[in-house]
Design an enzyme around this catalytic site. Structure first.
Site, mmCIF file in Angstrom:
data_model
loop_
_atom_site.group_PDB
_atom_site.id
_atom_site.type_symbol
_atom_site.label_atom_id
_atom_site.label_comp_id
_atom_site.label_asym_id
_atom_site.label_seq_id
_atom_site.Cartn_x
_atom_site.Cartn_y
_atom_site.Cartn_z
ATOM 1 N N ALA A 1 42.854 39.619 39.059
ATOM 2 C CA ALA A 1 42.810 41.058 38.817
ATOM 3 C C ALA A 1 41.982 41.802 39.855
ATOM 4 C CB ALA A 1 42.255 41.335 37.427
ATOM 5 N N GLY A 2 41.105 41.066 40.556
ATOM 6 C CA GLY A 2 40.179 41.709 41.494
ATOM 7 C C GLY A 2 40.907 42.375 42.655
ATOM 8 N N ARG B 1 37.611 43.160 50.687
ATOM 9 C CA ARG B 1 37.206 42.701 52.021
ATOM 10 C C ARG B 1 38.390 42.257 52.889
ATOM 11 N NH1 ARG B 1 32.719 38.438 51.001
ATOM 12 N NH2 ARG B 1 33.498 38.526 48.862
ATOM 13 N N ASP C 1 42.786 32.548 44.406
ATOM 14 C CA ASP C 1 42.629 32.634 45.866
ATOM 15 C C ASP C 1 42.136 31.337 46.506
ATOM 16 O OD1 ASP C 1 40.049 32.612 44.909
ATOM 17 O OD2 ASP C 1 39.328 34.223 46.200
ATOM 18 N N ASN D 1 38.046 35.416 51.210
ATOM 19 C CA ASN D 1 37.687 36.787 50.839
ATOM 20 C C ASN D 1 38.057 37.789 51.915
ATOM 21 O OD1 ASN D 1 36.370 36.335 48.247
ATOM 22 N ND2 ASN D 1 34.927 35.134 49.460
ATOM 23 N N ALA E 1 89.726 33.659 82.650
ATOM 24 C CA ALA E 1 88.412 34.278 82.861
ATOM 25 C C ALA E 1 88.506 35.785 82.627
ATOM 26 C CB ALA E 1 87.927 34.004 84.278
HETATM 27 C C1 UD1 Z 1 32.492 33.973 40.650
HETATM 28 C C2 UD1 Z 1 31.540 33.217 39.724
HETATM 29 C C3 UD1 Z 1 30.570 32.403 40.573
HETATM 30 C C4 UD1 Z 1 31.348 31.450 41.467
HETATM 31 C C5 UD1 Z 1 32.373 32.228 42.298
HETATM 32 C C6 UD1 Z 1 33.283 31.258 43.015
HETATM 33 C C7 UD1 Z 1 31.174 34.505 37.697
HETATM 34 C C8 UD1 Z 1 30.316 35.459 37.000
HETATM 35 N N1 UD1 Z 1 30.813 34.159 38.920
HETATM 36 O O1 UD1 Z 1 31.708 34.886 41.386
HETATM 37 O O2 UD1 Z 1 29.700 31.662 39.741
HETATM 38 O O3 UD1 Z 1 30.451 30.759 42.318
HETATM 39 O O4 UD1 Z 1 33.209 33.048 41.466
HETATM 40 O O5 UD1 Z 1 34.133 31.959 43.874
HETATM 41 O O6 UD1 Z 1 32.156 34.050 37.148
HETATM 42 N N2 UD1 Z 1 38.252 38.577 38.547
HETATM 43 C C9 UD1 Z 1 39.065 39.208 37.638
HETATM 44 N N3 UD1 Z 1 38.542 40.182 36.867
HETATM 45 C C10 UD1 Z 1 37.255 40.565 36.936
HETATM 46 C C11 UD1 Z 1 36.426 39.911 37.871
HETATM 47 C C12 UD1 Z 1 36.945 38.920 38.660
HETATM 48 O O7 UD1 Z 1 40.251 38.896 37.541
HETATM 49 O O8 UD1 Z 1 36.863 41.450 36.191
HETATM 50 C C13 UD1 Z 1 38.812 37.525 39.389
HETATM 51 C C14 UD1 Z 1 38.811 37.891 40.856
HETATM 52 O O9 UD1 Z 1 40.043 38.506 41.226
HETATM 53 C C15 UD1 Z 1 38.638 36.553 41.513
HETATM 54 C C16 UD1 Z 1 37.837 35.761 40.506
HETATM 55 O O10 UD1 Z 1 37.995 36.405 39.275
HETATM 56 O O11 UD1 Z 1 39.864 35.896 41.698
HETATM 57 C C17 UD1 Z 1 36.367 35.659 40.872
HETATM 58 O O12 UD1 Z 1 35.844 36.951 40.888
HETATM 59 P P1 UD1 Z 1 34.759 37.410 41.941
HETATM 60 O O13 UD1 Z 1 34.426 38.809 41.709
HETATM 61 O O14 UD1 Z 1 35.180 36.979 43.283
HETATM 62 O O15 UD1 Z 1 33.526 36.537 41.425
HETATM 63 P P2 UD1 Z 1 32.294 36.092 42.284
HETATM 64 O O16 UD1 Z 1 31.299 37.164 42.259
HETATM 65 O O17 UD1 Z 1 32.731 35.571 43.568
HETATM 66 CA CA CA Z 2 34.744 35.245 44.962
#
Ligand code: UD1
Ligand code: CA
Length: 487
Positions: free
Chosen positions: A12-13, A17, A108, A233, A428
Site C-alpha cells: 500500500a505504501g 523514493r 518489494d 526503495n 531483377a
Molecule cells: C518495516 C518494519 C521494520 C523492518 C522493515 C524491513 C514495521 C513497523 N517496521 O519498516 O521492522 O526492518 O520494514 O523493510 O513493520 N506498508 C503498507 N501500509 C502501511 C505501511 C507500510 O502497506 O501503512 C507496506 C509498504 O508498502 C512496504 C511495507 O509495508 O511494502 C513496509 O513498510 P515501510 O514503510 O517500508 O516500513 P519500514 O519503515 O521500512
Molecule cells: Ca522499507
C-alpha cells in the site's frame, strides 16, 4: 508442507523514493514486477488464500496483482497508518480466517525464494510459535527494525530505528519484514497494537512484545542469504537487486549446462528457459518468456524477447520479439524480427532484414536487405536482395504468398495482395502487382507512367489526398505567378 496458510502481501505504501509515476512494487527486475517475484515465491507455501493490501494507485496495483493471481483478495488501506494497520485491514477482509498460519511479506523483495518462505513457515509451525520473525544480519542496519534478544537469545522485541536507543542501534540483526503468526493470536492481538511511538504508526512488530506479554512463544530465524529479504526503495537499489538477481539466474543456467561466455554482459529474465548446451555470447539479453533449445548459439549482441529458438539455431546481433526460429536456422547479423515472424527449419534471415507476421518455410532464405511483412514464403524459396513486401497500400494491410522453391530476383517489390506460385521466378527490379502462376517468370520492366490525381480520386479523405491536393493547388498558384501576362 505447512497447512492452512494465509499470506498477506503489503503493497500500500507510496514508494516516494523511487520518484516515479509508477508504484514501487510495479517496477521491474528480471522481467517481472517486484511484486510478481514475491507472489511467485509465495506460491511455494501453497497458501489457502493470498491477500494483497493496496493503497497508493490501488487500481493499477490491484489490477496487476489480479492478473498474476486471479484468486487474490484485495484489501484497500485508505491511509497508510503503518504495517500493523495494513495487516488489520487484510484480516478484516478475511472474516473466515480462524486457525492456521498467517505469513506477512512485503511486495518489494524480488529475490525472495519460495523455498526460504516454505522453510520459514514449516519451522514456525513445528515450533508452535505465536510469532516468528525472519531476520537478517546486515552490514548496515540503518533504517531497519532491530531484533532485540534477551540473555537466553530469545527474541524480546523489535525496535524501529527512530525508537531505538544508541545501544539498540548497534544491533546488526534486523527484521526482514517477513513474519509468521498463529492466526487466532493475530486476530485477537492486532486491535491491541497502539501507535504511541516515534512515527505515530501502528507497528506490526509490536506483536512480538504482545506475544511475550501473553507468555506465548516467539522465535526468530536469521536467513543466511540476506539478498532474499532486501527491498528496493530507490532506483539505485533496484539496479543493484536487478544485477544480483541476474547473476543468480545466469549462474543457475551455467550450472544447468549452458555456456555463458561473459556473465557480466548477459541478461536473462526469470521466466526464460534454456536447454543444455546452449551457448550465449557477450552482450545478449534473453527476455520475457524466451525459450532456447539445445545447441543453439545466441549472440553476440542479441535482444530476444518472448522468442522461441530451435535446436542448433544460430542468431547473431539480432533484435527479436515474439518470433519463432526453427531448428538449425540462421539469423543475423543485424536482423529485426518483429512479432509473428516464423522461420522454418534450416531457414535464413540475413543481414539488414526486417520481418513481421511472416511465415518463412523450411529451408527458405531471405538473405539480404529486405522487408518481409504479412507474408508467407514456401519451403526452399530464395528471396533476392533488397526485396520489399509492400503490405500497406496506405489504408489497409494485405498479405503476399510465395510458393515453394521459387526464385525471386534482386530489388523486387511484391505489392500485396499478390500470390506467386510454386517454382515461379522473377526478374531483377520486378514490381509484382499481379499473381504469378507456378513456374512462370514475371518481369515488369517498362517506361514509367504517372496517373495524375490518383491520390485525390482513389484515396479521398486521407492525409495523403489532402497533401496531394494542397501541393497541386500550390503548383497551380506558382505557375500563374510565373505567367508573364498575369504576373
Ligand atoms: C518495516 C518494519 C521494520 C523492518 C522493515 C524491513 C514495521 C513497523 N517496521 O519498516 O521492522 O526492518 O520494514 O523493510 O513493520 N506498508 C503498507 N501500509 C502501511 C505501511 C507500510 O502497506 O501503512 C507496506 C509498504 O508498502 C512496504 C511495507 O509495508 O511494502 C513496509 O513498510 P515501510 O514503510 O517500508 O516500513 P519500514 O519503515 O521500512
Ligand atoms: Ca522499507
Amino acid at each position: 508442507m505447512p497447512s492452512n496458510v494465509t499470506v498477506i502481501v503489503l503493497a500500500a505504501g507510496g514508494g516516494t523514493r523511487m520518484r516515479s509515476k509508477t508504484m514501487k512494487v510495479l517496477h521491474q527486475v528480471g522481467g517481472r514486477s517486484m511484486i510478481g517475484h514475491v507472489l511467485k515465491a509465495v506460491g511455494a507455501v501453497e497458501p489457502e488464500r493470498v491477500v494483497a493490501v493496496v493503497g497508493h494507485q490501488r487500481e493499477r496495483v490491484g489490477a496487476h496483482i489480479q492478473e498474476l493471481l486471479p484468486d487474490v483478495v484485495l484489501a484497500v488501506q485508505e491511509e497508510q497508518q503503518g504495517t500493523g494497520h495494513a495487516v488489520r485491514v487484510a484480516v478484516e477482509a478475511l472474516p473466515d480466517l480462524g486457525s492456521g498460519t498467517v505469513i506477512v511479506a512485503t511486495g518489494d523483495t524480488p529475490l525472495l525464494e519460495g523455498e526460504s518462505l516454505r522453510a520459514f513457515a514449516a519451522e514456525h509451525e513445528a515450533a508452535e510459535r505465536a510469532v516468528s520473525v525472519l531476520t537478517a544480519v546486515v552490514a548496515d542496519p540503518f533504517g531497519y527494525g532491530r531484533v532485540v534478544r534477551d540473555g537466553d537469545g530469545d527474541v524480546e522485541a523489535i525496535v524501529e530505528e527512530k525508537d531505538a536507543s544508541a545501544d539498540q542501534r548497534e544491533i546488526a540483526e534486523i527484521n526482514s519484514g517477513i513474519l509468521a503468526f498463529d492466526a487466532s493470536f493475530l486476530v485477537e492481538a492486532l486491535p491491541r497494537i497502539g501507535n504511541d511511538n516515534a512515527k505515530g504508526e501502528y507497528y506490526l512488530t509490536d506483536m512480538v512484545q504482545l506475544a511475550r506479554d501473553a507468555g506465548l512463544t516467539v522465535g526468530a530465524h536469521a536467513i543466511d542469504d540476506p539478498w532474499q529479504t532486501e527491498g528496493a526503495n530507490d532506483r539505485e537499489e533496484l539496479a543493484l537487486l536487478g544485477r544480483e538477481l541476474n547473476r543468480r539466474i545466469v549462474s543457475r543456467w551455467m550450472r544447468a549446462g549452458v555456456t555463458v561466455m561473459d556473465p557480466a554482459t548477459t541478461w536473462i529474465d526469470a521466466d526464460v528457459v534454456l536447454a543444455q548446451d546452449v551457448t550465449i555470447l557477450p552482450g545478449t539479453q534473453l527476455l520475457g518468456a524466451t525459450v532456447v533449445a539445445e545447441d543453439a548459439v545466441i549472440g553476440p549482441d542479441c535482444t530476444l524477447k518472448d522468442c522461441e529458438i530451435g535446436a542448433g539455431a544460430r542468431v547473431v546481433r539480432t533484435h527479436g520479439e515474439l518470433a519463432v526460429i526453427g531448428d538449425e536456422a540462421t539469423v543475423g547479423p543485424f536482423s529485426y524480427l518483429r512479432p509473428g515472424t516464423r522461420l522454418g527449419k534450416g531457414g535464413k534471415i540475413g543481414g539488414f532484414v526486417e520481418t513481421k507476421n511472416a511465415d518463412i518455410g523450411e529451408g527458405a532464405k531471405v538473405p539480404h536487405l529486405s522487408y518481409v511483412g504479412d507474408a508467407e514464403i514456401g519451403e526452399g524459396t530464395n528471396i533476392g536482395a533488397g526485396t520489399i513486401f509492400a503490405n500497406y497500400d496506405g489504408v489497409a494491410k494485405h498479405r503476399t504468398t510465395i510458393g515453394k522453391h521459387a526464385r525471386t530476383a534482386s530489388n523486387n517489390t511484391f505489392v500485396a495482395p499478390v500470390e506467386v506460385g510454386d517454382g515461379a521466378a522473377t526478374g531483377a527490379g520486378t514490381v509484382v502487382r499481379r499473381d504469378v502462376p507456378p513456374g512462370a517468370l514475371a518481369v515488369s520492366a517498362g517506361p514509367q507512367r504517372n496517373l495524375p490525381g490518383w491520390a485525390q480520386s482513389r484515396r479521398p479523405g486521407t492525409a495523403q489526398a489532402a497533401a496531394a491536393e494542397a501541393a497541386s493547388r500550390e503548383a497551380e498558384v506558382t505557375s500563374h505567378e510565373d505567367d508573364p501576362e498575369l504576373g
